[in-house]
Design a protein around this motif. Sequence first.
Motif, PDB file in Angstrom:
ATOM      1  N   LEU A 204     -10.636 -32.325  33.624  1.00 32.44           N
ATOM      2  CA  LEU A 204     -10.886 -31.391  32.409  1.00 32.44           C
ATOM      3  C   LEU A 204     -11.602 -30.982  34.341  1.00 32.44           C
ATOM      4  O   LEU A 204     -12.160 -31.526  34.770  1.00 32.44           O
ATOM      5  N   SER A 205     -11.262 -29.592  34.212  1.00 34.84           N
ATOM      6  CA  SER A 205     -11.938 -28.911  35.507  1.00 34.84           C
ATOM      7  C   SER A 205     -13.360 -27.925  35.107  1.00 34.84           C
ATOM      8  O   SER A 205     -12.845 -26.906  34.187  1.00 34.84           O
ATOM      9  N   THR A 206     -13.778 -27.404  36.239  1.00 37.93           N
ATOM     10  CA  THR A 206     -14.456 -26.234  35.850  1.00 37.93           C
ATOM     11  C   THR A 206     -14.097 -25.149  36.702  1.00 37.93           C
ATOM     12  O   THR A 206     -13.289 -25.177  37.143  1.00 37.93           O
ATOM     13  N   TYR A 207     -14.229 -24.360  35.888  1.00 41.10           N
ATOM     14  CA  TYR A 207     -14.095 -22.518  36.718  1.00 41.10           C
ATOM     15  C   TYR A 207     -15.074 -21.684  36.315  1.00 41.10           C
ATOM     16  O   TYR A 207     -16.147 -22.053  35.293  1.00 41.10           O
ATOM     17  N   PRO A 208     -15.026 -20.534  37.089  1.00 42.67           N
ATOM     18  CA  PRO A 208     -16.180 -19.716  36.882  1.00 42.67           C
ATOM     19  C   PRO A 208     -16.025 -18.945  35.233  1.00 42.67           C
ATOM     20  O   PRO A 208     -15.145 -18.630  35.224  1.00 42.67           O
ATOM     21  N   ALA A 209     -16.648 -18.887  34.301  1.00 47.71           N
ATOM     22  CA  ALA A 209     -16.865 -18.617  33.267  1.00 47.71           C
ATOM     23  C   ALA A 209     -17.103 -16.935  33.797  1.00 47.71           C
ATOM     24  O   ALA A 209     -18.038 -16.056  32.870  1.00 47.71           O
ATOM     25  N   GLU A 210     -16.941 -15.729  34.734  1.00 47.47           N
ATOM     26  CA  GLU A 210     -16.645 -14.745  35.060  1.00 47.47           C
ATOM     27  C   GLU A 210     -15.513 -13.609  35.061  1.00 47.47           C
ATOM     28  O   GLU A 210     -14.345 -14.142  35.188  1.00 47.47           O
ATOM     29  N   GLN A 211     -15.522 -13.031  34.502  1.00 51.57           N
ATOM     30  CA  GLN A 211     -14.368 -12.347  34.539  1.00 51.57           C
ATOM     31  C   GLN A 211     -14.504 -11.431  36.247  1.00 51.57           C
ATOM     32  O   GLN A 211     -14.833 -11.172  36.832  1.00 51.57           O
ATOM     33  N   GLY A 212     -12.897 -10.931  35.984  1.00 51.69           N
ATOM     34  CA  GLY A 212     -12.242 -10.179  37.667  1.00 51.69           C
ATOM     35  C   GLY A 212     -12.902  -8.498  37.300  1.00 51.69           C
ATOM     36  O   GLY A 212     -13.052  -8.252  35.700  1.00 51.69           O
ATOM     37  N   THR A 213     -13.273  -8.018  38.781  1.00 51.18           N
ATOM     38  CA  THR A 213     -13.670  -6.426  38.244  1.00 51.18           C
ATOM     39  C   THR A 213     -13.023  -6.020  39.133  1.00 51.18           C
ATOM     40  O   THR A 213     -12.839  -6.376  40.740  1.00 51.18           O
ATOM     41  N   VAL A 214     -12.677  -4.474  39.447  1.00 49.43           N
ATOM     42  CA  VAL A 214     -12.588  -3.677  40.292  1.00 49.43           C
ATOM     43  C   VAL A 214     -13.355  -3.083  41.207  1.00 49.43           C
ATOM     44  O   VAL A 214     -14.959  -2.828  40.382  1.00 49.43           O
ATOM     45  N   PHE A 215     -13.586  -2.653  42.302  1.00 52.39           N
ATOM     46  CA  PHE A 215     -15.300  -2.524  42.764  1.00 52.39           C
ATOM     47  C   PHE A 215     -14.375  -2.162  44.432  1.00 52.39           C
ATOM     48  O   PHE A 215     -13.595  -1.584  44.820  1.00 52.39           O
ATOM     49  N   GLY A 216     -15.411  -1.127  44.829  1.00 52.11           N
ATOM     50  CA  GLY A 216     -15.141  -0.343  46.078  1.00 52.11           C
ATOM     51  C   GLY A 216     -15.224   1.561  45.479  1.00 52.11           C
ATOM     52  O   GLY A 216     -15.445   1.150  44.376  1.00 52.11           O
ATOM     53  N   LEU A 217     -16.101   1.641  46.642  1.00 50.72           N
ATOM     54  CA  LEU A 217     -15.903   3.377  46.683  1.00 50.72           C
ATOM     55  C   LEU A 217     -14.525   4.105  45.389  1.00 50.72           C
ATOM     56  O   LEU A 217     -14.877   5.729  45.082  1.00 50.72           O
ATOM     57  N   ALA A 218     -13.481   4.006  46.113  1.00 51.13           N
ATOM     58  CA  ALA A 218     -12.014   4.357  45.364  1.00 51.13           C
ATOM     59  C   ALA A 218     -11.815   3.962  44.274  1.00 51.13           C
ATOM     60  O   ALA A 218     -10.774   3.647  43.973  1.00 51.13           O
ATOM     61  N   GLY A 219     -12.481   2.317  44.104  1.00 48.65           N
ATOM     62  CA  GLY A 219     -11.969   1.462  43.025  1.00 48.65           C
ATOM     63  C   GLY A 219     -10.267   0.818  43.922  1.00 48.65           C
ATOM     64  O   GLY A 219      -9.715   0.356  42.925  1.00 48.65           O
ATOM     65  N   GLU A 220     -10.857   0.419  45.231  1.00 50.68           N
ATOM     66  CA  GLU A 220      -9.704  -0.043  45.970  1.00 50.68           C
ATOM     67  C   GLU A 220      -9.050  -1.557  46.430  1.00 50.68           C
ATOM     68  O   GLU A 220      -8.643  -2.059  46.509  1.00 50.68           O
ATOM     69  N   MET A 221     -10.584  -2.242  45.839  1.00 50.16           N
ATOM     70  CA  MET A 221     -10.321  -3.934  45.809  1.00 50.16           C
ATOM     71  C   MET A 221     -10.347  -4.338  44.000  1.00 50.16           C
ATOM     72  O   MET A 221     -11.115  -3.627  43.304  1.00 50.16           O
ATOM     73  N   ILE A 222      -9.876  -5.989  44.667  1.00 53.46           N
ATOM     74  CA  ILE A 222     -10.643  -6.404  43.153  1.00 53.46           C
ATOM     75  C   ILE A 222     -11.701  -7.733  43.107  1.00 53.46           C
ATOM     76  O   ILE A 222     -11.291  -8.385  44.720  1.00 53.46           O
TER      77      ILE A 222
END
Length: 421
Positions: A204-222
């Motif tokens: 069993l491994s730990t993993y971040p229980a978080e969703q990915g998100t789009v960000f940046g002033l133009a939504g250009e990064m993940i």
Amino acid sequence: MISWISSPTARRRSNTVQRSEELLKDAGFTALSWPDEWHLSRGGRYYVPVYGSTLLAFAVGGQDGPLRMAAAHTDFPCLRLKPQAGMLKEGYGLLNVERYGGLILRSWLDRPLSLAGKVVLRGLDAFHPETRLVDIGRPLLTIPSLAIHMDREVNEKGALNPQKDMLPLAAAFGRQKGLTAGYFLSWLALELGVPEDDILSYELSTYPAEQGTVFGLAGEMISSPRLDNLTSVFACLQGLCAAEQFAGIRLVALFDNEEVGSRTKQGAGSLVLPALLARIYRGLSLDEDRLQRDLGEAFLLSVDVAHAVHPNYIEKSDPVVHPVLGGGLAIKQAASQSYAGDAEAVAIIKELCTSHDIPCQFFVNRSDSRGGSTLGSIASALVPVRTMDVGVPILAMHSARETMGAEDQEALMALLRAFLA
């Protein structure tokens, strides 16, 4: 493109191989089992899992032609539970963990974490246990920082000891009496709905229980956990599933254990890829000589993330050759061959990008920095074919959460579609 990185199935540890199998099934691929006899046919599309954490998939063209392969890895740096993981300290339930791969320890602090992997249960007999894939899928743990009031030099001397400082907090029992370190195994049995005595082992491994998100002033990064190496796994699968009218064989290998050196029974340093090629050729009534001749013209694309130049640490990158987020996929080169490639391989991929209008850039390490490595050189030493390392450039590689340019994933997928066409 964004949906794959923000969905629950993409963000979880959740057995990448299992999710990949589902994508391949939906695309018309047929499952094979390594111990069984295979009956292959022209035009067939197949996949075979190896020990549950490596996946090999291939498609056979209607006529003879080139052998083209792409490889990525399914694992990621994390904290993995040790046997008898439960620990009790001052009314708290902690979990005993060890490092898997080269993770950035401080990036795992103060985050909601979950658990995923496999639990092995008592089966019909000792040689046939039952393996159950597990993804808890909800926040279970955190690794709390020590308050700055108790560590005034944390910002200057913030080194972490992986045995002392990185134990995840799993429960707060208060002043309850009679508790033992077996609390975790009891909880796991209850979670799985099985008798505690039936649990023989777990991974069993730990993993971040978080969703990915789009960000940046133009939504250009993940920003997301596990961009290394879900970006490459997804691109390889998309390229293979899109391959339809082609001659020869198209193959994708998704290996486990790259983060710990690849030299395992299911890693790129094993004989699993040459063994698969031998079985494919025998299954198509093609002899060993034909396989060896095809290897002389074959090409392997090793797909793994690259380091983007960091705006706060520009001096850590090569002064001239360094990729940026949003500049396209990166062609990775190293004179040491820690990244696989030669001048001809570079020319082929560069021309493929040019002819398909795919943005690309280049990565090399600073001459005074050892840098990282990946599976391309290891796999191509066992299957001697021309090989090139490529991938999307990212920031914060091996952090619990990494950053990439959204359009760079589109470029990588376009290359894999063109390469495997």
